[in-house]
Design a protein around this motif. Structure first.
Motif, PDB file in Angstrom:
ATOM      1  N   ARG A 241       0.825  -1.090   0.004  1.00 53.20           N
ATOM      2  CA  ARG A 241      -0.005  -0.140   0.081  1.00 53.20           C
ATOM      3  C   ARG A 241       0.905   1.164  -0.152  1.00 53.20           C
ATOM      4  NH1 ARG A 241      -3.442   1.260   4.271  1.00 53.20           N
ATOM      5  NH2 ARG A 241      -1.927   0.224   5.739  1.00 53.20           N
ATOM      6  N   VAL A 242       0.369   2.269  -0.418  1.00 48.41           N
ATOM      7  CA  VAL A 242       1.048   3.528  -0.623  1.00 48.41           C
ATOM      8  C   VAL A 242       0.437   4.801   0.027  1.00 48.41           C
ATOM      9  CG1 VAL A 242       2.687   5.022  -2.200  1.00 48.41           C
ATOM     10  CG2 VAL A 242       1.831   2.715  -2.773  1.00 48.41           C
ATOM     11  N   ASN A 243       1.027   5.737   0.435  1.00 49.75           N
ATOM     12  CA  ASN A 243       0.882   7.044   1.077  1.00 49.75           C
ATOM     13  C   ASN A 243       1.542   8.064   0.017  1.00 49.75           C
ATOM     14  OD1 ASN A 243      -0.938   6.127   3.536  1.00 49.75           O
ATOM     15  ND2 ASN A 243       1.048   5.233   4.180  1.00 49.75           N
ATOM     16  N   VAL A 244       0.953   8.801  -0.360  1.00 45.31           N
ATOM     17  CA  VAL A 244       1.551   9.867  -1.075  1.00 45.31           C
ATOM     18  C   VAL A 244       1.565  11.272  -0.299  1.00 45.31           C
ATOM     19  CG1 VAL A 244       1.756  11.324  -3.376  1.00 45.31           C
ATOM     20  CG2 VAL A 244       0.720   8.962  -3.228  1.00 45.31           C
ATOM     21  N   MET A 245       2.904  11.677  -0.059  1.00 44.33           N
ATOM     22  CA  MET A 245       2.728  12.956   0.673  1.00 44.33           C
ATOM     23  C   MET A 245       3.014  14.145  -0.229  1.00 44.33           C
ATOM     24  SD  MET A 245       4.501  12.362   4.272  1.00 44.33           S
ATOM     25  CE  MET A 245       4.414  13.742   4.978  1.00 44.33           C
ATOM     26  N   TYR A 246       2.411  15.298   0.221  1.00 40.93           N
ATOM     27  CA  TYR A 246       2.673  16.626  -0.460  1.00 40.93           C
ATOM     28  C   TYR A 246       2.736  17.732   0.512  1.00 40.93           C
ATOM     29  CZ  TYR A 246       2.762  20.555  -3.959  1.00 40.93           C
ATOM     30  OH  TYR A 246       3.173  21.546  -4.518  1.00 40.93           O
ATOM     31  N   LEU A 247       3.948  18.267   0.878  1.00 38.67           N
ATOM     32  CA  LEU A 247       3.904  19.507   1.638  1.00 38.67           C
ATOM     33  C   LEU A 247       3.300  19.084   2.934  1.00 38.67           C
ATOM     34  CD1 LEU A 247       5.265  22.324   1.238  1.00 38.67           C
ATOM     35  CD2 LEU A 247       2.853  23.400   0.718  1.00 38.67           C
ATOM     36  N   GLY A 248       3.752  18.245   3.607  1.00 38.07           N
ATOM     37  CA  GLY A 248       3.075  17.725   5.083  1.00 38.07           C
ATOM     38  C   GLY A 248       1.834  17.199   5.083  1.00 38.07           C
ATOM     39  N   ILE A 251      -1.883  13.005   0.748  1.00 39.94           N
ATOM     40  CA  ILE A 251      -3.119  13.483  -0.286  1.00 39.94           C
ATOM     41  C   ILE A 251      -3.503  12.187  -0.879  1.00 39.94           C
ATOM     42  CG2 ILE A 251      -2.200  15.960  -0.547  1.00 39.94           C
ATOM     43  CD1 ILE A 251      -1.389  13.687  -3.105  1.00 39.94           C
ATOM     44  N   GLU A 252      -3.055  11.061  -0.739  1.00 35.38           N
ATOM     45  CA  GLU A 252      -3.640   9.951  -1.494  1.00 35.38           C
ATOM     46  C   GLU A 252      -3.049   8.725  -0.705  1.00 35.38           C
ATOM     47  OE1 GLU A 252      -3.730   9.848  -5.601  1.00 35.38           O
ATOM     48  OE2 GLU A 252      -4.888   7.936  -5.793  1.00 35.38           O
ATOM     49  N   GLN A 253      -4.022   7.843  -0.347  1.00 39.35           N
ATOM     50  CA  GLN A 253      -3.851   6.378   0.101  1.00 39.35           C
ATOM     51  C   GLN A 253      -4.407   5.331  -0.765  1.00 39.35           C
ATOM     52  OE1 GLN A 253      -5.126   6.560   4.042  1.00 39.35           O
ATOM     53  NE2 GLN A 253      -3.182   6.937   4.837  1.00 39.35           N
ATOM     54  N   ALA A 254      -3.604   4.310  -1.334  1.00 40.29           N
ATOM     55  CA  ALA A 254      -4.286   3.195  -1.870  1.00 40.29           C
ATOM     56  C   ALA A 254      -3.269   2.003  -1.717  1.00 40.29           C
ATOM     57  CB  ALA A 254      -4.645   3.844  -3.182  1.00 40.29           C
ATOM     58  N   GLU A 255      -3.874   1.024  -2.270  1.00 38.50           N
ATOM     59  CA  GLU A 255      -3.046  -0.418  -2.652  1.00 38.50           C
ATOM     60  C   GLU A 255      -2.383   0.251  -3.902  1.00 38.50           C
ATOM     61  OE1 GLU A 255      -5.087  -3.996  -2.608  1.00 38.50           O
ATOM     62  OE2 GLU A 255      -5.465  -3.785  -0.382  1.00 38.50           O
ATOM     63  N   ASP A 324     -12.450   8.679   1.785  1.00 39.85           N
ATOM     64  CA  ASP A 324     -12.652   7.317   1.177  1.00 39.85           C
ATOM     65  C   ASP A 324     -13.187   7.576  -0.145  1.00 39.85           C
ATOM     66  OD1 ASP A 324     -13.639   4.126   1.908  1.00 39.85           O
ATOM     67  OD2 ASP A 324     -12.395   4.889   0.417  1.00 39.85           O
ATOM     68  N   LEU A 325     -12.429   7.489  -1.182  1.00 39.80           N
ATOM     69  CA  LEU A 325     -13.193   7.433  -2.663  1.00 39.80           C
ATOM     70  C   LEU A 325     -13.362   6.422  -3.440  1.00 39.80           C
ATOM     71  CD1 LEU A 325     -10.745  10.259  -3.725  1.00 39.80           C
ATOM     72  CD2 LEU A 325     -13.035  10.720  -2.855  1.00 39.80           C
ATOM     73  N   SER A 326     -13.106   5.098  -2.556  1.00 40.50           N
ATOM     74  CA  SER A 326     -13.174   3.710  -3.257  1.00 40.50           C
ATOM     75  C   SER A 326     -14.545   3.281  -3.543  1.00 40.50           C
ATOM     76  CB  SER A 326     -12.612   2.857  -2.558  1.00 40.50           C
ATOM     77  OG  SER A 326     -13.121   2.616  -1.157  1.00 40.50           O
ATOM     78  N   ASP A 327     -14.685   2.575  -4.320  1.00 46.81           N
ATOM     79  CA  ASP A 327     -16.193   1.854  -4.659  1.00 46.81           C
ATOM     80  C   ASP A 327     -16.540   0.785  -3.737  1.00 46.81           C
ATOM     81  OD1 ASP A 327     -14.897   1.555  -7.964  1.00 46.81           O
ATOM     82  OD2 ASP A 327     -15.977   3.393  -7.055  1.00 46.81           O
ATOM     83  N   ALA A 330     -14.545  -2.457  -2.674  1.00 44.85           N
ATOM     84  CA  ALA A 330     -13.454  -2.481  -3.092  1.00 44.85           C
ATOM     85  C   ALA A 330     -12.272  -1.853  -2.035  1.00 44.85           C
ATOM     86  CB  ALA A 330     -13.098  -1.267  -4.383  1.00 44.85           C
ATOM     87  N   ALA A 331     -11.119  -2.190  -2.147  1.00 46.42           N
ATOM     88  CA  ALA A 331     -10.255  -1.766  -1.163  1.00 46.42           C
ATOM     89  C   ALA A 331     -10.213  -0.409  -0.862  1.00 46.42           C
ATOM     90  CB  ALA A 331      -8.847  -2.324  -1.441  1.00 46.42           C
ATOM     91  N   THR A 332      -9.868  -0.134   0.505  1.00 45.36           N
ATOM     92  CA  THR A 332      -9.761   1.301   0.619  1.00 45.36           C
ATOM     93  C   THR A 332      -9.074   2.123  -0.224  1.00 45.36           C
ATOM     94  OG1 THR A 332     -10.175   0.756   2.919  1.00 45.36           O
ATOM     95  CG2 THR A 332      -9.833   3.106   2.757  1.00 45.36           C
ATOM     96  N   HIS A 333      -9.533   3.403  -0.492  1.00 45.28           N
ATOM     97  CA  HIS A 333      -8.623   4.229  -1.514  1.00 45.28           C
ATOM     98  C   HIS A 333      -8.977   5.730  -1.269  1.00 45.28           C
ATOM     99  CE1 HIS A 333      -6.925   5.190  -5.716  1.00 45.28           C
ATOM    100  NE2 HIS A 333      -6.668   6.059  -5.016  1.00 45.28           N
ATOM    101  N   THR A 334      -8.166   6.247  -0.418  1.00 50.68           N
ATOM    102  CA  THR A 334      -8.648   7.656  -0.014  1.00 50.68           C
ATOM    103  C   THR A 334      -7.869   8.750  -0.718  1.00 50.68           C
ATOM    104  OG1 THR A 334      -7.010   7.613   1.621  1.00 50.68           O
ATOM    105  CG2 THR A 334      -8.906   7.019   2.504  1.00 50.68           C
ATOM    106  N   GLY A 335      -8.411   9.794  -0.967  1.00 50.73           N
ATOM    107  CA  GLY A 335      -7.729  10.924  -1.766  1.00 50.73           C
ATOM    108  C   GLY A 335      -8.372  12.323  -1.211  1.00 50.73           C
ATOM    109  N   ALA A 336      -7.349  13.444  -1.294  1.00 52.51           N
ATOM    110  CA  ALA A 336      -7.884  14.834  -0.626  1.00 52.51           C
ATOM    111  C   ALA A 336      -8.061  15.495  -1.915  1.00 52.51           C
ATOM    112  CB  ALA A 336      -6.534  15.075   0.230  1.00 52.51           C
TER     113      ALA A 336
END
Lengths: 373, 452, 326
Positions: A241-248, A251-255, A324-327, A330-336
């Motif tokens: 799974r991955v967490n994407v960071m931007y400026l502290g 902003i996105e977390q997903a498999e 949480d933006l996932s269907d 489906a696996a959790t997929h969050t985004g800001a």
């Protein structure tokens, strides 16, 4: 649902400098479960290294963890509560500094750094350093520790470990040194290893070997990893799974597959689009305009709006949290990002805004100079 | 002079490098090369060289970008600096715009520098921290007496704008800029004297991915606008794939493959190139894993392997003609030999080892006898003897060790020529220049056997 | 909460947005001075040295322009009438066997009846001139040798270094005295001699910095651009190697003053009647018991001057150290 091994909630770490307060980590939350490799991805200045230092409570003045919770295996590594006067103070159940040092650091949570030459003491033998590490953290006597050390060296693929035990760091190549560091991290059988860009400084073929070795070891010992990197290819290869960071912020977390094939945040897409690839010729690179701003004075609303190709007026005003933006199912997929329906802020009706054009023209001229992390 | 191999003797080529060698003296100090001996006069003098660049030849055509890729220690940075004569070549020649740079020195050489410039890897250390950015960009112009003071200032501001910076920042110091911007200053400086040729030594390696993209785009725009020729050095194959027209792969001081970009990436003909391409992590979680990992460490450039330098790690080492094993058996022998050399195991029982390394079957005949001998040595803990037998009788007898490969093969995808230094290509080669005298190690491409 | 500022729209921390104005340079004279002002030690050093230099300048002015006229008018009156000579008087307010101190001679008089304060005043000029000149000689010589030596390496380096090491190996006082015996005992030769003996010190400093600066990419970039060696050394190598030298220079000024004072004490250097502190000290030797205050003031003057330069050097070192500035 099993309990996560590590749980980070709303972590905030700030640096109090002459020029102002740097909000290096500004409210990030993520979990790490047993046996998984979680990626923490971002460019320089995103705050990844500060985040990992915070987990081990290694942040020194002028930096300070100012908020949030960190739980590890049911214990509180960090947590604040309000006392009678309304001031924040550390919770009672929070681990003390000596507990952190004796039990957690190096033993239950280990960390591997980027530059092996800086992490290994050049005047001591490699075997000696490894043995000392084991002695301290596993209560073995010197002879037992030595045996263990040699075993670990063999485990990480260093040939003729008995003779190499007595050699010095400068006699090892870069890849070998990194293996030694991995041996040091594994030697104490930690549940969680934080790897801070360990392959960035290595050649591609050596990097490949190390990554293969890490996945093998991870299967064997069921250790969890937090893998910090700016290299999306490495993420694609080993992370679950991955967490994407931007400026502290995250902003996105997903498999990992979802992140690459169903990207939800414009920053992640832009990052993927701006990379050349080894497997096919990319005719035109599409860089992200501008430069990541400083964490002292982040942009209003969504922090990426100043460089986002899909930015609208509303992005300037609303600061999106991670949703949480996932269907269904489906696996959790969050985004800001407010462009998704989960945010009901009128994105579609809002007019587009002009973002920076031109590559780096005047924007990003930093005051304190250069890339800051 | 017509040559087979990467040198095409194209008279229109802007740069022609022929058999360039750069050795560094490994001894230091007054008595560094002196050693002790048992016999009279009890003192020996030896000298060891680090053969950073050992017989490199290639051409670069006007307007093209030649990508030079290789891992650390392969000699690419040394090659770049030797080509520009920032380092003195040990031997060989470099023809730039028809003139032999080796014959120039002093003032004429300095003036030549106007036409060939260099961009460095580290954006921080390549700019003098005590000089303002404007004067930094002007300095090359000043050195070559271009324009007058006002003219230079105006041109510097113009160049800053061209590379995507604000000309108002003429008076700022380097530390006020980010890494990507500093690289742009480097670009502006290199362009200030209107060069024809720019050597770029890993110019984007130290930058973040998205900044890399910005700077690469700028470099491409500038190349078009100013009709520049680039020698682009990098270790990142993705970047090379994006920006190069042709690509050269370097290993331990030699060029092992050179071809058009698409050809090299889609139809690599050298095992090292293949391994390199295979090893790179791809930004795609659905792509497969790796076929074969390269074993061992890169050998030392002081005493490189004879013949093909890659042979000590090559997964496709060619079987010596003396033996007649199946491919699998031969591969097992090689794997075993390399494992013994690295002392990668501790087991000494011959049967156990046979089971572990030769479960498909042990070799028969001479090969079998030698293997048994080696196993015997291991059993008696005589590792050096075992290693000696295995190395000398197997690895060193391969054609890969006795002759230095140099072949040209048919390009499958493009029109350009495809050079690959691997004996596996000997049957399909359209031209070759194999040097049989390669055993002494200082190999050169020999006289061509075929014309081009 | 994110703050709404002008800079928010384009996302960059523009200088205007945060009101920081011009981006601060981390190099150059202005910045160094700013740093020095922040450090108390450095400030004390500057004020002390500044004051002393001011006195020296005034003294020079008086000497060259008015030919001692001004000071003469105030207190340095060469005595005409032998009857009026007041020898070895103590400072004002004190009394010794030679008499009572008066305001006419606030610090007392020397063994010839000359006013000590006045001589001290003029001695400042000599001290400062000597200090600066000797250091300048060492600085320029050492810098040139060290820079060329470090940049080119090879046999040039070997030869130059062996020469400077030879100078360094001989005890400096012996060397200077020998030098002065050969060329003359005058103050100017003292200056030159001390200057020469300080060349190895600067040479060493510069050379080690040059050796590391020379490997920097921007030097290679300058070579690749076709800049002449001479210009590379002058414009890139030396400015970037200079910081430790500057610090050493201030310390060396103090040291030079001390050495020359010592030489004057021994009879080499300022010859009577030139008012130099060392010379005054030398003269006071014979009167230590009866008139101890005679030696006091020149001694204090030397002390304050040398300490002042040392403190300044310390302060400069902190100011120029890039690590501390981060």
């Amino acid at each position: 649902m099993t309990e996560p091994l590590l749980s980070v909630r709303d972590l905030k770490t700030q640096f109090f400098t002459e020029d102002g307060t740097v909000r290096a980590v500004d409210g990030i939350s993520f979990d790490v479960y047993e046996g998984e490799i979680v990626g923490l991805v971002g460019e320089s200045g995103a705050g990844k290294s500060v985040a990992t230092s915070s987990i081990l409570r290694l942040v020194d003045s002028p930096g300070e963890i100012v908020g949030g919770e960190i739980e590890f295996k049911g214990e509180t590594i960090f947590g604040l509560e309000e006392d009678g006067a309304g001031e924040l103070r550390p919770r009672d159940e929070m681990l003390t500094e000596s507990e952190m040092r004796k039990r957690i650091r190096g033993r239950e949570i280990a960390i591997i750094f980027q530059d092996p030459m800086e992490s290994l003491n050049p005047v001591f033998t490699v075997g000696g350093q490894l043995r000392e590490f084991i002695e301290i953290n596993r209560d073995l006597d010197p002879d037992e520790a030595r045996e263990e050390a040699i075993d670990m060296l063999r485990e990480v693929g260093i040939p003729a470990p008995e003779s190499r035990y007595d050699e010095y760091p400068h006699q090892f190549s870069g890849g070998m040194r990194q293996r030694v560091l991995i041996a040091m991290a594994l030697a104490c059988q930690p549940d969680l290893i934080i790897a801070d860009e360990p392959t960035t400084a290595l050649d591609v073929t050596v990097e490949g070997e190390i990554l293969e070795m890490v996945t093998d070891l991870q299967e064997k010992y069921d250790t969890s990893f937090i893998w910090v990197t700016h290299d999306m290819s490495v993420v694609a290869e080993i992370c679950d799974r991955v967490n994407v960071m931007y400026l502290g912020e995250i902003i996105e977390q997903a498999e990992v597959d979802d992140l690459f094939y169903d990207t939800k945040h414009p920053y992640t897409s832009a990052l993927l689009d701006s990379m050349p690839r080894p497997d096919k010729t990319v005719d035109e690179l599409r860089p992200i305009e501008g430069v990541m701003p400083e964490a002292i004075n982040p942009p209003s609303g969504c922090r990426f709006h100043s460089r986002c190709p899909e930015a609208r007026e509303v992005c300037r005003e609303v600061h999106p949290d991670l949703r949480d933006l996932s269907d269904e199912g489906a696996a959790t997929h969050t985004g800001a990002c407010v462009k998704h329906d989960a945010f009901d802020v009128g994105y579609d009706d809002s007019p587009a805004i002009e973002t920076q054009t031109g590559s780096g023209f005047s924007a990003g001229l930093t005051e304190t100079g250069g890339e800051a992390e | 002079m017509s040559g087979v191999g990467p040198a095409e003797s194209d008279p229109d080529a802007l740069l022609q490098v022929r058999d360039l060698c750069k050795y560094f003296d490994n001894d230091s100090g007054l008595l560094g090369s002196v050693g002790l001996d048992d016999e009279f006069p009890y003192v020996t003098r030896s000298s060891s060289n680090v053969r950073a660049v050992d017989g490199v030849s290639f051409d670069i055509k006007e307007g093209e970008t030649l990508g030079l890729v290789g891992e650390s220690g392969c000699g690419k940075s040394t090659l770049a600096r030797t080509v520009l004569r920032l380092l003195e070549p040990t031997s060989g020649s470099v023809y730039f715009q028809g003139e032999d740079l080796a014959s120039l020195s002093g003032e004429p050489l300095r003036r030549m520098r106007k036409d060939m410039q260099m961009i460095f890897q580290d954006p921080q250390s390549s700019l003098d921290p005590r000089m303002k950015v404007g004067p930094i960009v002007e300095e090359p112009m000043q050195a070559h007496g271009m324009l007058d003071e006002e003219g230079r200032e105006a041109r510097a501001k113009e160049l800053l704008e061209k590379v995507g910076l604000d000309p108002q920042h003429y008076n700022r110091y380097p530390h006020a800029f980010s890494g990507g911007q500093r690289q742009r200053v480097n670009l502006a400086r290199a362009l200030s004297v209107n060069p024809d040729f720019i050597v770029c030594d890993e110019p984007v390696s130290a930058l973040d991915v998205s900044i890399q993209a910005q700077v690469l785009n700028t470099m491409e725009e500038l190349q078009e606008e100013f009709d520049l020729t680039y020698l682009f050095i990098a270790h990142d194959l993705s970047v090379i794939r994006h920006i190069s027209d042709r690509v050269a792969v370097m290993y331990l001081g030699n060029i092992v493959e050179l071809a058009d970009k698409e050809e090299l990436f889609e139809n690599p003909r050298h095992p090292y190139t293949r391994a390199l391409l295979d090893a790179i992590p791809v930004p795609d979680p659905r792509s497969g894993g790796r076929d074969e990992l390269l074993s061992g460490d890169v050998p030392s450039p002081i005493d490189p392997p004879s013949g093909c330098r890659f042979r000590t790690r090559c997964p496709k080492l060619i079987q010596p003609e003396a033996y007649d094993m199946t491919d699998e058996t031969w591969r097992n022998v090689v794997r075993f030999q390399r494992a013994v050399k690295r002392r990668a195991f501790e087991e000494t029982d011959p049967d156990a080892l046979r089971g572990r390394y030769f479960d498909d079957g042990v070799p028969s005949g001479d090969a079998g006898t030698l293997l048994d001998e080696a196993l015997g040595h291991i059993q008696r803990d005589e590792w050096d003897d075992a290693e000696a037998i295995l190395t000398e009788r197997f690895a060193d007898e391969s054609v890969c060790a006795t002759a230095k490969p140099a072949y040209e093969v048919e390009s499958a995808l493009t029109d350009g020529r495809h050079y690959a230094a691997c004996h596996l290509r000997r049957d399909e080669a359209v031209a070759s220049a194999v040097d049989e005298s390669a055993l002494d190690g200082a190999a050169r491409l020999g006289t061509p056997e075929a014309d081009d | 909460m994110a703050t709404e500022t002008d800079s928010a729209t384009d996302g960059s921390t523009d200088t205007e947005g945060t009101g920081a104005g011009e981006v601060e340079a981390r190099v150059g004279l202005r910045y160094t001075l700013r740093q020095v002002k922040r450090d108390t030690t450095a400030r004390i050093g500057i004020y002390t040295v500044g004051f002393i230099t001011l006195v020296a300048v005034l003294g020079s002015l008086d000497y060259y322009v008015f030919d001692y006229g001004v000071a003469e008018a105030i207190w340095y009156s060469p005595v005409q009438d032998p009857e009026q000579v007041r020898r070895l008087l103590p400072p004002v307010g004190m009394e010794n066997q030679y008499g009572q101190g008066t305001l006419e001679h606030p610090m007392g008089t020397d063994h010839r009846g000359r006013d000590i304060l006045g001589r001290l005043f003029y001695g400042t000029r000599i001290a400062i001139t000597v200090g600066f000149m000797a250091t300048a000689i060492g600085l320029v010589g050492g810098t040139l040798i060290g820079a060329v030596s470090g940049y080119y390496g090879g046999w040039i380096d070997d030869v130059l270094q062996r020469v400077t090491e030879t100078i360094y190996a001989i005890p400096f006082l012996v060397l200077v005295i020998a030098f002065m015996t050969a060329f003359g005992r005058d103050l100017s030769f003292a200056m030159i001699g001390v200057g020469i003996t300080s060349v190895p010190v600067f040479n060493r400093l510069i050379r080690s910095r040059v050796v590391s600066v020379r490997e920097e990419d921007y030097i290679e970039a300058a070579r690749a651009a076709g800049v002449k060696d001479r210009n590379i050394i002058l414009r890139h190598v030396i400015p970037n190697s200079f910081a430790p030298v500057l610090v050493q220079a201030t310390l060396q000024i103090g040291v030079s003053i001390l050495i020359v004072a010592g030489l004057s004490f021994l009879g080499f250097g300022a010859q009577p009647p030139t008012p130099s502190w060392g010379q005054m000290l030398s003269a006071s030797r014979n009167y230590m018991l009866p008139a101890p205050t005679f030696s006091l003031f020149p001694g204090i003057a030397i002390l304050i001057t040398v300490i002042g330069f040392n403190i300044l050097g310390d302060g400069l070192q902190d100011a120029l150290d890039p690590r501390i500035n981060n």
